[in-house]
Design a protein around this motif. Structure first.
Motif, PDB file in Angstrom:
ATOM      1  N   PHE A 191     -11.171  -2.924   0.044  1.00  0.00           N
ATOM      2  CA  PHE A 191     -10.747  -1.584   0.755  1.00  0.00           C
ATOM      3  C   PHE A 191      -9.377  -1.270   0.879  1.00  0.00           C
ATOM      4  CE2 PHE A 191     -11.789  -4.372   4.290  1.00  0.00           C
ATOM      5  CZ  PHE A 191     -10.703  -4.037   5.091  1.00  0.00           C
ATOM      6  N   SER A 192      -9.035  -0.046   1.003  1.00  0.00           N
ATOM      7  CA  SER A 192      -7.689   0.364   1.212  1.00  0.00           C
ATOM      8  C   SER A 192      -7.329   0.423   2.658  1.00  0.00           C
ATOM      9  CB  SER A 192      -7.328   1.765   0.526  1.00  0.00           C
ATOM     10  OG  SER A 192      -7.381   1.672  -0.760  1.00  0.00           O
ATOM     11  N   GLN A 193      -6.282   0.230   3.122  1.00  0.00           N
ATOM     12  CA  GLN A 193      -5.757   0.282   4.362  1.00  0.00           C
ATOM     13  C   GLN A 193      -4.541   0.882   4.555  1.00  0.00           C
ATOM     14  OE1 GLN A 193      -6.043  -3.461   6.499  1.00  0.00           O
ATOM     15  NE2 GLN A 193      -5.341  -2.412   8.661  1.00  0.00           N
ATOM     16  N   TYR A 216       1.528  26.916   8.501  1.00  0.00           N
ATOM     17  CA  TYR A 216       1.698  25.381   8.933  1.00  0.00           C
ATOM     18  C   TYR A 216       0.263  24.435   8.693  1.00  0.00           C
ATOM     19  CZ  TYR A 216       2.455  20.749  10.889  1.00  0.00           C
ATOM     20  OH  TYR A 216       2.330  19.241  11.058  1.00  0.00           O
ATOM     21  N   LYS A 217       0.215  23.577   8.036  1.00  0.00           N
ATOM     22  CA  LYS A 217      -0.738  22.619   7.978  1.00  0.00           C
ATOM     23  C   LYS A 217      -0.253  21.179   7.913  1.00  0.00           C
ATOM     24  CE  LYS A 217      -4.851  21.086   5.373  1.00  0.00           C
ATOM     25  NZ  LYS A 217      -5.689  21.262   4.175  1.00  0.00           N
ATOM     26  N   GLY A 218      -0.870  20.296   9.015  1.00  0.00           N
ATOM     27  CA  GLY A 218      -0.494  18.852   9.023  1.00  0.00           C
ATOM     28  C   GLY A 218      -1.744  18.278   9.006  1.00  0.00           C
ATOM     29  N   SER A 219      -1.484  17.103   8.322  1.00  0.00           N
ATOM     30  CA  SER A 219      -2.597  16.122   8.158  1.00  0.00           C
ATOM     31  C   SER A 219      -2.308  14.815   8.333  1.00  0.00           C
ATOM     32  CB  SER A 219      -3.385  16.413   6.564  1.00  0.00           C
ATOM     33  OG  SER A 219      -2.372  16.291   5.719  1.00  0.00           O
ATOM     34  N   LEU A 220      -3.404  14.104   8.887  1.00  0.00           N
ATOM     35  CA  LEU A 220      -3.222  12.392   9.281  1.00  0.00           C
ATOM     36  C   LEU A 220      -4.429  11.782   8.248  1.00  0.00           C
ATOM     37  CD1 LEU A 220      -1.972  10.147  10.467  1.00  0.00           C
ATOM     38  CD2 LEU A 220      -3.479  10.924  12.539  1.00  0.00           C
ATOM     39  N   ASP A 221      -4.174  10.849   7.630  1.00  0.00           N
ATOM     40  CA  ASP A 221      -5.270  10.191   6.953  1.00  0.00           C
ATOM     41  C   ASP A 221      -4.962   8.696   7.499  1.00  0.00           C
ATOM     42  OD1 ASP A 221      -7.069   9.132   5.167  1.00  0.00           O
ATOM     43  OD2 ASP A 221      -6.357  10.221   3.501  1.00  0.00           O
ATOM     44  N   LEU A 222      -6.097   8.293   8.057  1.00  0.00           N
ATOM     45  CA  LEU A 222      -6.274   6.666   8.599  1.00  0.00           C
ATOM     46  C   LEU A 222      -7.430   5.979   7.715  1.00  0.00           C
ATOM     47  CD1 LEU A 222      -5.806   7.454  12.558  1.00  0.00           C
ATOM     48  CD2 LEU A 222      -4.014   6.749  10.574  1.00  0.00           C
ATOM     49  N   ALA A 223      -6.946   5.233   7.051  1.00  0.00           N
ATOM     50  CA  ALA A 223      -7.983   4.554   5.964  1.00  0.00           C
ATOM     51  C   ALA A 223      -8.094   3.043   6.342  1.00  0.00           C
ATOM     52  CB  ALA A 223      -7.685   4.868   4.659  1.00  0.00           C
ATOM     53  N   GLY A 224      -9.301   2.530   6.780  1.00  0.00           N
ATOM     54  CA  GLY A 224      -9.536   1.193   6.793  1.00  0.00           C
ATOM     55  C   GLY A 224      -8.908   0.493   7.873  1.00  0.00           C
ATOM     56  N   ASN A 225      -8.413   1.120   8.923  1.00  0.00           N
ATOM     57  CA  ASN A 225      -7.555   0.732   9.789  1.00  0.00           C
ATOM     58  C   ASN A 225      -8.588  -0.304  10.867  1.00  0.00           C
ATOM     59  OD1 ASN A 225      -4.558   2.045   9.989  1.00  0.00           O
ATOM     60  ND2 ASN A 225      -6.299   3.551   9.388  1.00  0.00           N
ATOM     61  N   ILE A 270      -2.911  -9.015   3.505  1.00  0.00           N
ATOM     62  CA  ILE A 270      -2.728  -9.213   2.189  1.00  0.00           C
ATOM     63  C   ILE A 270      -1.388 -10.193   2.002  1.00  0.00           C
ATOM     64  CG2 ILE A 270      -1.402  -7.231   1.705  1.00  0.00           C
ATOM     65  CD1 ILE A 270      -2.925  -7.191  -1.099  1.00  0.00           C
ATOM     66  N   SER A 271      -0.534 -10.007   2.668  1.00  0.00           N
ATOM     67  CA  SER A 271       0.803 -10.912   2.652  1.00  0.00           C
ATOM     68  C   SER A 271       0.176 -12.234   2.613  1.00  0.00           C
ATOM     69  CB  SER A 271       1.788 -10.524   3.666  1.00  0.00           C
ATOM     70  OG  SER A 271       1.126 -10.821   4.883  1.00  0.00           O
ATOM     71  N   LYS A 272      -0.841 -12.890   3.445  1.00  0.00           N
ATOM     72  CA  LYS A 272      -1.009 -14.147   3.549  1.00  0.00           C
ATOM     73  C   LYS A 272      -2.237 -14.392   2.717  1.00  0.00           C
ATOM     74  CE  LYS A 272       0.176 -14.412   8.338  1.00  0.00           C
ATOM     75  NZ  LYS A 272      -0.409 -14.678   9.839  1.00  0.00           N
ATOM     76  N   PHE A 302       1.923   4.981   4.366  1.00  0.00           N
ATOM     77  CA  PHE A 302       2.374   3.371   4.463  1.00  0.00           C
ATOM     78  C   PHE A 302       1.161   2.350   4.449  1.00  0.00           C
ATOM     79  CE2 PHE A 302       2.902  -0.356   7.240  1.00  0.00           C
ATOM     80  CZ  PHE A 302       3.922  -0.840   6.799  1.00  0.00           C
ATOM     81  N   ALA A 303       1.161   1.687   3.573  1.00  0.00           N
ATOM     82  CA  ALA A 303       0.187   0.754   3.292  1.00  0.00           C
ATOM     83  C   ALA A 303       0.356  -0.828   4.053  1.00  0.00           C
ATOM     84  CB  ALA A 303      -0.186   0.388   1.873  1.00  0.00           C
ATOM     85  N   TYR A 304      -0.678  -1.180   4.553  1.00  0.00           N
ATOM     86  CA  TYR A 304      -0.559  -2.597   5.339  1.00  0.00           C
ATOM     87  C   TYR A 304      -1.897  -3.042   5.476  1.00  0.00           C
ATOM     88  CZ  TYR A 304      -2.805  -0.382   9.384  1.00  0.00           C
ATOM     89  OH  TYR A 304      -3.610   0.304  10.361  1.00  0.00           O
ATOM     90  N   GLY A 305      -1.967  -4.345   5.963  1.00  0.00           N
ATOM     91  CA  GLY A 305      -3.219  -5.022   6.199  1.00  0.00           C
ATOM     92  C   GLY A 305      -3.914  -5.669   4.976  1.00  0.00           C
ATOM     93  N   ASN A 306      -4.728  -4.749   4.566  1.00  0.00           N
ATOM     94  CA  ASN A 306      -5.557  -5.067   3.518  1.00  0.00           C
ATOM     95  C   ASN A 306      -5.113  -4.544   1.953  1.00  0.00           C
ATOM     96  OD1 ASN A 306      -7.824  -6.715   2.958  1.00  0.00           O
ATOM     97  ND2 ASN A 306      -8.797  -5.005   1.947  1.00  0.00           N
ATOM     98  N   SER A 307      -3.969  -3.895   1.999  1.00  0.00           N
ATOM     99  CA  SER A 307      -3.409  -3.246   0.882  1.00  0.00           C
ATOM    100  C   SER A 307      -1.716  -3.510   0.880  1.00  0.00           C
ATOM    101  CB  SER A 307      -3.512  -1.565   1.029  1.00  0.00           C
ATOM    102  OG  SER A 307      -4.881  -1.353   1.106  1.00  0.00           O
TER     103      SER A 307
END
Length: 763
Positions: free
Chosen positions: A567-569, A535-544, A554-556, A599-604
Motif C-alpha cells: 500500500f502507498s504511504q 481557490y481550491k486547496g486539497s490534502l491527501d493523506l494515504a496509508g499514514n 521501506i528504507s529498511k 512526499f512519499a515515506y514509510g511504506n513507499s
C-alpha cells in the motif's frame, strides 16, 4: 496586386459594406448611429464631469446598432436575409437570431431624452442643471448631441432618524449605524431608494413581516446651508398598524405531497403527524418526519426573520427531492401578533432514468465522447436520500500529437448514495442554506489503451460535503480507496519499458487508501465585481495510520502488503488559485497559480504514478505536448518511443495568464502566457536534472499563444495555437528561444507550433 492596390481595394470594400446598410431603409428614414454627451461648466471638477458623462450616456435610449470598427455586420446580415416567407427555416433564423433590425432616427425623442438627462442629474444632487439637445444628419445617417451644464452638487449635511419611542420608530432608529446615507456624500435619489430597501430588510429580521419600503419616506431640506441638505427619515403616518407590529411563529404545517393547482387542501386527519413543533400532513407516509426538523429553521415562538425564511426554502430546494417548493405565512386564527407557516412541497418522480452523450477533452490532449446511463432513486429510505447508479462507456483519441492512433476506450459503473445529513455518531448543525451531506461511492472502470495495456481500477469512498455559504465549500472523505491492476500489457509496451524503465510505473499495481480533504472558495458568480477569485486547496493523506501502526519502513526493507500489494504511504498538498480582473463589459484578464507537492515515506519509496503531478497540454502549458515537460531539466522529448511518455513529478509550479475579449457575437479571442514545470524530490539516475533545487526558477518552461473561443451557450469550443519561448531542457544560457521564432519557416512551425482543440475554458 501590389500593396497600394490591395489597401485601396480593402478601403473600397469597407466603404461599400458600410453604405449597403442604408439603402434598405424605409423611405424618408435615417439610420441612428449614436449620441454624444458633453458635460460643460465650471461648477464641478473634471473628475465629476467624466463620471457624470459616463452615467448619462449609459441611460440614453435607444441604443444604436452594434458595430465593430465602424461597421454594423449584424445589421448587414438582417438586410441580407430579406423577408422570410415563413417564421422558421434558415433565413428566418439568420434575420431574427443573428441579424439586428435597423435603429431608426425617428424612434429617437430628443425632448424626452433631454428630460431623462435632466432628471438624472438633479436626482444625483446637481439641482441647477441645464440641458439642451440637437441632431446632425450625415447622408442617410443621423446622430444626437446633448449638452449638460450641471450646477454645483448638493452634499449631505446631516441624516436624522426617528426620535419617538414607538416600537416601529425604535426599530428604524436601531438600523442607523449601517446607513447608506453618509455625511458629506453627494445627494442621490438612488441612494435614498436603496436606504429604504436596506431599512426594510433589517426590519424583516426583527419580525416586521408586513412592513415594506413604501412605508418609509426621506424628506429633503435644502435650506439648511449653501449647497447642503438635511435628510429626515420618517415612517409614514398612513402606515397600517399590522406593518408596525413584530410577529412570532405559531404553527408550522408541512404538506410533503402537495399537487400544484389544487384549489384547496382537505387534510386527512388520520394522516396528521405531530413531530416536535411541526404538523406534517403526509397521507402516503412518503417522508420521515425528522427530514423537516433538520431542514426548517423556524421553531414555535421564534420571532419571524427573513434569514430563516430564506434559509428554510433554500434547504428544501437543495434536498434535490422536490420539484416545487411553496411557502406561505398567514395570521394566526387564535393568537394575535402570530403567524402560521405553511410549506407546500411537490416531490420529483421517485425514480428516473437519464441518458447523456458528452463531448470531452482532458489534459493529455485527448478528445472524445462518452455515453452515460444514470438511474436515480430519490428518497430511497424515506429520508430524502439520493441513490444514483450509472454505467458509462467512451472513446478518446488524440487529434494531434505523438499519441495519434493510441486510442483509449473506457467502460465502467459507479454507485453513489447521498444522505442529506451528516451520518456520524455526533450532531452537526450548519447555519447555511445548504444541507450538509454524507456521500458513499463505489466504482469500477476498465480502460484499454490500444496497442499498449489495459487497466482495471476499483474505487470507493465515504465522506462529508458541506457548504458554509454559496462561496465556501468543504469536502472531507474519511476514507478514499483506489486499487489499480494492469492487464494485457503488449510486447510493444514491454519494449518501451526496457528502453525507459520509468514507463513501468504506469502499470504497477496500486493500493491507495486514506483520508482526503479539500476546501473551495469562489466569488466568480458575482458578475458585478471587478476582481473575483477562485481557490481550491486539497490534502491527501494515504496509508499514514496503517503505516505507523504496522511500522512500515521501506528504507529498511520493511514493506507491508495488503492483498499481496504494497500500500502507498504519502502526503500530498495542492493549491489552485485563480484571479479574474474585469477590464470591461466583454473583456477580462484571467490568471492562475498552481503549487503542489507530494512526499512519499514509510511504506513507499516514491509517489504512486496516478497521484503524481503532470504538466503540459490543453489545460496547462499549451505550447508543449501533454505531460511532455520535466521533471526539471530532463529532456522528455528525447524519448525515442512512437508514443509520448507520461512525465511525472513530486513538485509542481504553474502560472497562467490570459487576456479574454469578445470579438464578435459568439466568437471570443484570447492571448495567453503559460509557465511552469514539475520536479522530483529524490535523485533519479534515469532522469538527470529532475531533482528540485534552489535553482527551480531557472528551470521553468514558458509558452505563449492566441486562441478563439466559440460560445454556443450549451458548450464552449476552444482552439489555441501556442509556441514555446523558453525550453528548460536546453543547456543553461540557451533556454530562451525568442530569437529563434520564425513563423515563415516550415521546419520551425512543425517543431514548435502546437494546436489545441478543447471544450471549455482552461481555467
Amino acid at each position: 496586386m501590389n500593396k497600394g492596390h490591395l489597401l485601396y481595394f480593402l478601403l473600397l470594400a469597407l466603404f461599400a459594406f458600410s453604405c449597403s446598410n442604408t439603402k434598405f431603409l424605409p423611405e424618408g428614414e435615417l439610420l441612428y448611429t449614436g449620441a454624444t454627451v458633453k458635460v460643460e461648466g465650471n461648477e464641478i471638477s473634471n473628475k465629476e464631469k467624466k463620471a457624470l458623462k459616463t452615467a448619462l450616456k449609459d441611460i440614453l435610449r435607444p441604443k444604436p446598432n452594434s458595430s465593430i470598427l465602424g461597421l454594423r455586420p449584424k445589421l448587414y446580415i438582417y438586410n441580407l436575409a430579406g423577408t422570410p416567407k415563413k417564421e422558421k427555416g434558415w433565413r428566418y433564423w439568420l434575420k431574427t437570431k443573428v441579424g439586428e433590425a435597423p435603429v431608426l432616427f425617428s424612434k429617437v425623442d430628443l425632448e424626452y431624452s433631454k428630460s431623462v438627462l435632466q432628471n438624472f442629474s438633479e436626482n444625483s444632487g446637481y439641482f441647477n442643471t441645464k440641458t439642451s439637445a440637437d441632431s446632425t444628419r450625415h447622408g442617410k445617417k443621423a446622430t444626437a448631441e446633448y449638452v449638460v451644464k450641471p450646477g454645483r452638487q448638493y452634499k449631505i449635511r446631516e441624516v436624522k432618524f426617528p426620535t419617538d419611542s414607538t416600537v416601529i420608530s425604535s426599530a428604524v432608529r436601531n438600523t442607523e449605524r449601517r446607513s447608506l446615507l453618509k455625511k458629506d456624500n453627494g445627494y442621490s435619489l438612488d441612494a435614498i431608494k436603496l436606504e429604504r430597501i436596506r431599512i426594510d430588510a433589517r426590519l424583516k429580521e426583527k419580525g416586521f413581516f408586513y412592513f415594506n419600503p413604501d412605508y418609509l419616506k426621506v424628506q429633503v431640506d435644502s435650506t439648511v446651508a449653501d449647497h447642503q441638505v438635511d435628510l429626515i427619515v420618517k415612517v409614514k403616518d398612513e402606515t397600517p398598524k399590522v406593518a408596525e407590529t413584530p410577529f412570532k411563529i405559531n404553527k408550522i404545517i408541512v404538506y410533503p405531497n402537495y399537487t400544484i393547482g389544487s384549489d384547496s387542501i382537505r387534510p386527512d386527519y388520520n394522516a396528521i403527524k405531530k413531530y416536535n413543533d411541526f404538523t406534517i400532513i403526509d397521507p402516503e407516509n412518503l417522508f420521515k418526519s425528522r427530514v423537516f426538523d433538520r431542514t426548517l429553521y423556524f421553531k414555535k415562538e421564534d420571532l419571524y426573520n427573513r434569514t430563516n425564511h430564506n434559509l428554510s426554502l433554500n434547504r428544501l430546494v437543495n434536498l434535490g427531492t422536490f420539484k416545487f417548493v411553496k411557502n406561505q405565512f398567514k395570521p394566526s386564527d387564535t393568537l394575535g401578533n402570530y403567524l402560521d407557516a405553511y410549506y407546500y412541497l411537490t416531490p420529483l418522480p421517485k425514480k428516473s432514468l437519464r441518458l447523456e452523450v458528452l463531448a470531452k477533452t482532458n489534459s493529455a490532449n485527448y478528445t472524445g465522447t462518452e455515453l452515460n446511463v444514470n438511474w436515480s432513486n430519490r428518497n430511497t429510505f424515506r429520508g430524502a436520500e439520493l441513490l444514483t447508479i450509472s454505467a458509462f462507456g467512451g472513446v478518446e483519441v488524440q487529434v494531434s500529437g505523438q499519441n495519434n492512433g493510441f486510442n483509449v476506450y473506457r467502460v465502467g459503473t459507479e454507485a453513489n448514495l447521498i444522505w442529506p445529513r451528516v451520518v456520524a455518531p455526533f450532531k452537526v448543525n450548519s447555519p447555511s442554506g445548504f444541507v450538509p451531506k454524507t456521500k458513499a461511492t463505489l466504482g469500477y472502470e476498465f480502460q484499454n489503451r490500444t496497442k499498449l495495456y489495459s487497466l482495471q481500477t476499483f474505487k470507493g469512498s465515504f465522506g462529508y460535503l458541506w457548504k458554509e455559504n454559496e462561496r465556501k465549500e468543504h469536502l472531507l472523505n474519511i476514507t478514499e480507496i483506489t486499487y489499480a491492476s494492469p492487464q494485457n500489457v503488449t510486447p510493444l509496451y514491454q519494449e518501451q519499458i526496457a528502453a525507459n524503465p520509468s514507463l513501468g510505473k504506469v502499470i504497477e499495481k496500486q493500493l491507495i487508501f486514506g483520508p482526503t480533504y479539500s476546501y473551495t472558495y469562489t466569488n466568480t458568480l458575482e458578475k458585478r465585481k471587478k476582481n473575483t477569485f477562485y481557490y481550491k486547496g486539497s490534502l491527501d493523506l494515504a496509508g499514514n495510520i496503517a503505516g505507523l501502526a504496522l511500522g512500515a519502513n521501506i528504507s529498511k526493507g520493511d514493506t507491508i502488503k495488503l492483498f499481496n500489494v504494497p500500500f502507498s504511504q504519502f502526503v500530498k498538498i495542492e493549491n489552485d488559485f485563480r484571479h479574474y480582473l474585469k477590464l470591461g463589459p466583454d473583456s477580462q484578464l484571467a490568471s492562475r497559480i498552481i503549487v503542489g507537492a507530494g512526499f512519499a515515506y514509510g511504506n513507499s519509496n516514491e509517489m504512486p504514478f496516478i497521484k503524481q503531478f503532470f504538466i503540459g497540454g490543453t489545460n496547462s502549458l499549451r505550447a508543449f505536448r501533454a505531460r511532455s515537460i520535466g521533471p526539471g531539466t530532463y529532456d522528455g522529448t528525447a524519448t525515442t518511443s512512437s508514443f509520448l511518455a507520461d512525465q511525472s513529478g513530486d513538485v509542481k509550479l504553474e502560472f497562467n495568464t490570459e487576456y479574454r475579449a469578445k470579438i464578435y457575437g459568439l466568437v471570443k479571442g484570447a492571448l495567453f502566457l503559460d509557465a511552469g514545470n514539475i520536479w522530483l524530490l529524490k535523485e533519479n539516475t534515469e532522469k538527470p536534472g529532475a531533482k528540485f533545487s534552489k535553482n527551480f526558477m531557472n528551470e521553468l518552461a514558458v509558452g505563449a499563444g492566441a486562441g478563439l473561443r466559440f460560445d454556443f451557450s450549451f458548450l464552449i469550443l476552444r482552439t489555441d495555437l501556442a509556441f514555446p519561448i523558453r525550453k528548460p531542457y536546453l543547456p543553461d544560457g540557451q533556454r530562451w528561444v525568442l530569437d529563434q521564432i520564425n513563423f515563415g519557416n516550415s521546419s520551425w512551425r512543425k517543431e514548435n507550433l502546437v494546436f489545441n482543440l478543447a471544450i471549455g475554458y482552461p481555467f
